[in-house]
Design a protein around this motif. Structure first.
Motif, PDB file in Angstrom:
ATOM      1  N   GLU A 224       0.829  -1.205   0.000  1.00  0.00           N
ATOM      2  CA  GLU A 224       0.000   0.000   0.000  1.00  0.00           C
ATOM      3  C   GLU A 224       0.864   1.256   0.000  1.00  0.00           C
ATOM      4  O   GLU A 224       0.618   2.205  -0.749  1.00  0.00           O
ATOM      5  CB  GLU A 224      -0.923   0.017   1.226  1.00  0.00           C
ATOM      6  CG  GLU A 224      -2.091  -0.937   1.139  1.00  0.00           C
ATOM      7  CD  GLU A 224      -2.948  -0.885   2.393  1.00  0.00           C
ATOM      8  OE1 GLU A 224      -2.530  -0.248   3.382  1.00  0.00           O
ATOM      9  OE2 GLU A 224      -4.027  -1.476   2.391  1.00  0.00           O
TER      10      GLU A 224
ATOM     11  N   GLU B 251      -4.793   5.631  -3.422  1.00  0.00           N
ATOM     12  CA  GLU B 251      -5.846   5.934  -2.457  1.00  0.00           C
ATOM     13  C   GLU B 251      -6.170   4.687  -1.626  1.00  0.00           C
ATOM     14  O   GLU B 251      -5.999   3.559  -2.079  1.00  0.00           O
ATOM     15  CB  GLU B 251      -7.111   6.363  -3.194  1.00  0.00           C
ATOM     16  CG  GLU B 251      -7.025   7.668  -3.928  1.00  0.00           C
ATOM     17  CD  GLU B 251      -8.348   8.000  -4.580  1.00  0.00           C
ATOM     18  OE1 GLU B 251      -9.311   8.282  -3.850  1.00  0.00           O
ATOM     19  OE2 GLU B 251      -8.411   7.962  -5.820  1.00  0.00           O
ATOM     20  N   LEU B 252      -6.669   4.934  -0.426  1.00  0.00           N
ATOM     21  CA  LEU B 252      -7.157   3.826   0.386  1.00  0.00           C
ATOM     22  C   LEU B 252      -8.272   3.117  -0.369  1.00  0.00           C
ATOM     23  O   LEU B 252      -9.071   3.753  -1.063  1.00  0.00           O
ATOM     24  CB  LEU B 252      -7.704   4.333   1.713  1.00  0.00           C
ATOM     25  CG  LEU B 252      -6.724   4.915   2.721  1.00  0.00           C
ATOM     26  CD1 LEU B 252      -7.465   5.259   4.013  1.00  0.00           C
ATOM     27  CD2 LEU B 252      -5.596   3.950   3.008  1.00  0.00           C
ATOM     28  N   SER B 253      -8.328   1.792  -0.225  1.00  0.00           N
ATOM     29  CA  SER B 253      -9.379   1.033  -0.883  1.00  0.00           C
ATOM     30  C   SER B 253      -9.696  -0.203  -0.044  1.00  0.00           C
ATOM     31  O   SER B 253      -9.009  -0.507   0.941  1.00  0.00           O
ATOM     32  CB  SER B 253      -8.929   0.612  -2.292  1.00  0.00           C
ATOM     33  OG  SER B 253      -7.789  -0.237  -2.214  1.00  0.00           O
TER      34      SER B 253
ATOM     35  N   PHE C  45     -15.532   9.992   6.433  1.00  0.00           N
ATOM     36  CA  PHE C  45     -14.363   9.196   6.057  1.00  0.00           C
ATOM     37  C   PHE C  45     -14.562   8.588   4.665  1.00  0.00           C
ATOM     38  O   PHE C  45     -13.656   8.602   3.826  1.00  0.00           O
ATOM     39  CB  PHE C  45     -14.126   8.102   7.094  1.00  0.00           C
ATOM     40  CG  PHE C  45     -12.935   7.224   6.814  1.00  0.00           C
ATOM     41  CD1 PHE C  45     -11.649   7.658   7.098  1.00  0.00           C
ATOM     42  CD2 PHE C  45     -13.098   5.955   6.269  1.00  0.00           C
ATOM     43  CE1 PHE C  45     -10.543   6.856   6.837  1.00  0.00           C
ATOM     44  CE2 PHE C  45     -12.009   5.141   6.009  1.00  0.00           C
ATOM     45  CZ  PHE C  45     -10.724   5.599   6.305  1.00  0.00           C
TER      46      PHE C  45
ATOM     47  N   ALA D  70     -14.139  11.148   1.990  1.00  0.00           N
ATOM     48  CA  ALA D  70     -12.734  11.502   1.755  1.00  0.00           C
ATOM     49  C   ALA D  70     -11.972  10.387   1.049  1.00  0.00           C
ATOM     50  O   ALA D  70     -10.931  10.648   0.439  1.00  0.00           O
ATOM     51  CB  ALA D  70     -12.061  11.838   3.082  1.00  0.00           C
ATOM     52  N   HIS D  71     -12.473   9.140   1.152  1.00  0.00           N
ATOM     53  CA  HIS D  71     -11.781   7.997   0.554  1.00  0.00           C
ATOM     54  C   HIS D  71     -12.786   7.202  -0.289  1.00  0.00           C
ATOM     55  O   HIS D  71     -13.316   6.179   0.163  1.00  0.00           O
ATOM     56  CB  HIS D  71     -11.162   7.123   1.643  1.00  0.00           C
ATOM     57  CG  HIS D  71     -10.218   7.862   2.536  1.00  0.00           C
ATOM     58  ND1 HIS D  71      -8.956   8.251   2.131  1.00  0.00           N
ATOM     59  CD2 HIS D  71     -10.366   8.314   3.803  1.00  0.00           C
ATOM     60  CE1 HIS D  71      -8.355   8.887   3.117  1.00  0.00           C
ATOM     61  NE2 HIS D  71      -9.182   8.950   4.136  1.00  0.00           N
TER      62      HIS D  71
ATOM     63  N   LYS E 220     -12.724   5.043  -2.558  1.00  0.00           N
ATOM     64  CA  LYS E 220     -12.516   3.634  -2.896  1.00  0.00           C
ATOM     65  C   LYS E 220     -12.709   2.699  -1.693  1.00  0.00           C
ATOM     66  O   LYS E 220     -12.605   1.482  -1.834  1.00  0.00           O
ATOM     67  CB  LYS E 220     -11.120   3.433  -3.481  1.00  0.00           C
ATOM     68  CG  LYS E 220     -10.934   4.086  -4.848  1.00  0.00           C
ATOM     69  CD  LYS E 220      -9.576   3.750  -5.443  1.00  0.00           C
ATOM     70  CE  LYS E 220      -9.417   4.365  -6.821  1.00  0.00           C
ATOM     71  NZ  LYS E 220      -8.086   4.043  -7.415  1.00  0.00           N
ATOM     72  N   VAL E 221     -12.980   3.264  -0.518  1.00  0.00           N
ATOM     73  CA  VAL E 221     -13.246   2.451   0.671  1.00  0.00           C
ATOM     74  C   VAL E 221     -14.745   2.204   0.770  1.00  0.00           C
ATOM     75  O   VAL E 221     -15.550   3.133   0.709  1.00  0.00           O
ATOM     76  CB  VAL E 221     -12.744   3.142   1.951  1.00  0.00           C
ATOM     77  CG1 VAL E 221     -13.149   2.332   3.184  1.00  0.00           C
ATOM     78  CG2 VAL E 221     -11.227   3.304   1.909  1.00  0.00           C
TER      79      VAL E 221
ATOM     80  N   ARG F 188      -6.325   1.261   6.143  1.00  0.00           N
ATOM     81  CA  ARG F 188      -7.636   1.890   6.128  1.00  0.00           C
ATOM     82  C   ARG F 188      -8.300   1.832   7.508  1.00  0.00           C
ATOM     83  O   ARG F 188      -9.041   2.741   7.885  1.00  0.00           O
ATOM     84  CB  ARG F 188      -8.536   1.253   5.076  1.00  0.00           C
ATOM     85  CG  ARG F 188      -8.862  -0.213   5.317  1.00  0.00           C
ATOM     86  CD  ARG F 188      -9.696  -0.808   4.203  1.00  0.00           C
ATOM     87  NE  ARG F 188      -9.947  -2.218   4.423  1.00  0.00           N
ATOM     88  CZ  ARG F 188      -9.079  -3.184   4.123  1.00  0.00           C
ATOM     89  NH1 ARG F 188      -7.920  -2.879   3.570  1.00  0.00           N
ATOM     90  NH2 ARG F 188      -9.377  -4.444   4.347  1.00  0.00           N
TER      91      ARG F 188
ATOM     92  N   TRP G 170      -9.591   8.993  12.361  1.00  0.00           N
ATOM     93  CA  TRP G 170     -10.578   9.913  11.806  1.00  0.00           C
ATOM     94  C   TRP G 170     -11.771  10.053  12.764  1.00  0.00           C
ATOM     95  O   TRP G 170     -12.229  11.158  13.070  1.00  0.00           O
ATOM     96  CB  TRP G 170     -11.035   9.402  10.453  1.00  0.00           C
ATOM     97  CG  TRP G 170     -11.931  10.329   9.682  1.00  0.00           C
ATOM     98  CD1 TRP G 170     -13.242  10.608   9.947  1.00  0.00           C
ATOM     99  CD2 TRP G 170     -11.597  11.117   8.535  1.00  0.00           C
ATOM    100  NE1 TRP G 170     -13.741  11.494   9.039  1.00  0.00           N
ATOM    101  CE2 TRP G 170     -12.742  11.843   8.152  1.00  0.00           C
ATOM    102  CE3 TRP G 170     -10.425  11.257   7.776  1.00  0.00           C
ATOM    103  CZ2 TRP G 170     -12.761  12.679   7.053  1.00  0.00           C
ATOM    104  CZ3 TRP G 170     -10.446  12.106   6.683  1.00  0.00           C
ATOM    105  CH2 TRP G 170     -11.598  12.811   6.328  1.00  0.00           C
TER     106      TRP G 170
END
Length: 300
Positions: free
Chosen positions: A89, A95-97, A120, A123-124, A126-127, A286, A293
């Motif tokens: 990672e 990006e976080l996923s 959260f 902002a991400h 792909k999560v 993540r 967060w």
């Protein structure tokens, strides 16, 4: 001529499957977690045991348990797999996923934690966040969950608990109740709090308070309406059925008036909220960032 093994080679993917069985204690749960058929999980474990020359699991009709050799494998291999994922990672710089599976209490989870997780997710992109609201204490590994938010105290030698917030509690009642039952009084003594109609979360409920000198006090409210889900209890309070003890932000959001106990009783005791995750795993990036967060969001 050297000896050539007839044992099929194993791979990192095989190791992931074996570790999943070790963590979940079930071939079916490991299959669900890894996304491969249960029959493939069974063959992978057999192949891995043959290659290692040891039995890693004891099987019965209901559960799979670890042998001593299996315990060693889990303790050494699981952190290595997680560290490898974190390295990839970090090197990828992407990006976080992935999925973030979370459980939280029904009241504190339905508003502040859910709102923090929504931001959260924004902002991400792909999560994928999966939030389950329940007051039940569920087994994180068995249910395939990454993270739980729980009220303290937290028990379990195989768990890490990080305190992230003290949830402020208060007493609330509807304006109609305050007018009719309290004659507009908002400051109550112990006798009033033990005799007035109350909404509680179960038989024998005790309300806990803490005085300015730090001493803890308790009282037993006069239960008029009992319900296990505090959200329903707050709704009952808005209908004038009694006084309810709940997080202050929920009381205000519901339009209830805040009541103040007198000094000899103290203030409703706050509830400690913890982020909880399995101790034997290195947190995926993540999950670690989601905890930070939520903690920042709750502390304002």
């Amino acid at each position: 001529m050297g000896y050539k093994s007839t044992v099929p080679p194993v791979s990192i993917d095989d190791l992931r499957v074996v570790v999943a069985v070790a963590e979940h204690g079930s071939f079916a749960l490991a299959a669900r977690h890894t996304g491969v058929p249960t029959s493939t999980v069974s063959r992978t474990v057999a192949r891995f045991e043959e290659a290692a020359g040891v039995r890693l699991f004891q099987r019965n009709s209901r559960r799979v348990s670890l042998t001593p050799e299996g315990t060693v494998l889990l303790e050494r291999a699981a952190p290595l797999l997680d560290e490898m994922d974190r390295v990839v990672e970090d090197l990828a710089g992407e990006e976080l996923s992935g999925r973030l599976r979370v459980t939280a209490p029904t009241v504190s989870g339905s508003r502040p934690i859910a709102e923090a997780l929504m931001s959260f997710a924004e902002a991400h992109p792909k999560v994928i966040v999966e939030l389950s609201l329940t007051n039940a204490v569920v087994d994180l590994l068995e249910e395939g969950l990454d993270l739980a938010f729980r009220a303290g105290p937290v028990h379990g030698a195989d768990l890490v608990a990080r305190r992230i917030w003290a949830v402020p509690f208060g007493l609330g009642a509807s304006p109609a109740f305050v007018q009719k039952e309290l004659a507009h009084r908002k400051k109550l003594d112990r006798a009033a709090l033990e005799s007035l109609p109350a909404i509680v979360t179960g038989p024998g409920t005790v309300w806990r308070f803490r005085r300015e000198d730090g001493a803890a006090t308790t009282l037993r409210p006069h239960a008029r309406f009992s319900v296990s889900d505090l959200r329903v209890g707050i709704e009952a309070a808005t209908r004038g059925l009694g006084i309810v003890r709940a997080p202050r932000h929920e009381l205000v959001a519901a339009g209830l008036l805040l009541l103040e106990p007198k000094a000899d009783v103290g203030h409703p005791e706050a509830r400690e909220l913890y982020a909880v995750y399995p101790s034997r795993r290195l947190l995926p990036k993540r999950v670690a960032l989601a905890i930070d967060w939520v903690a920042r969001a709750l502390r304002g």
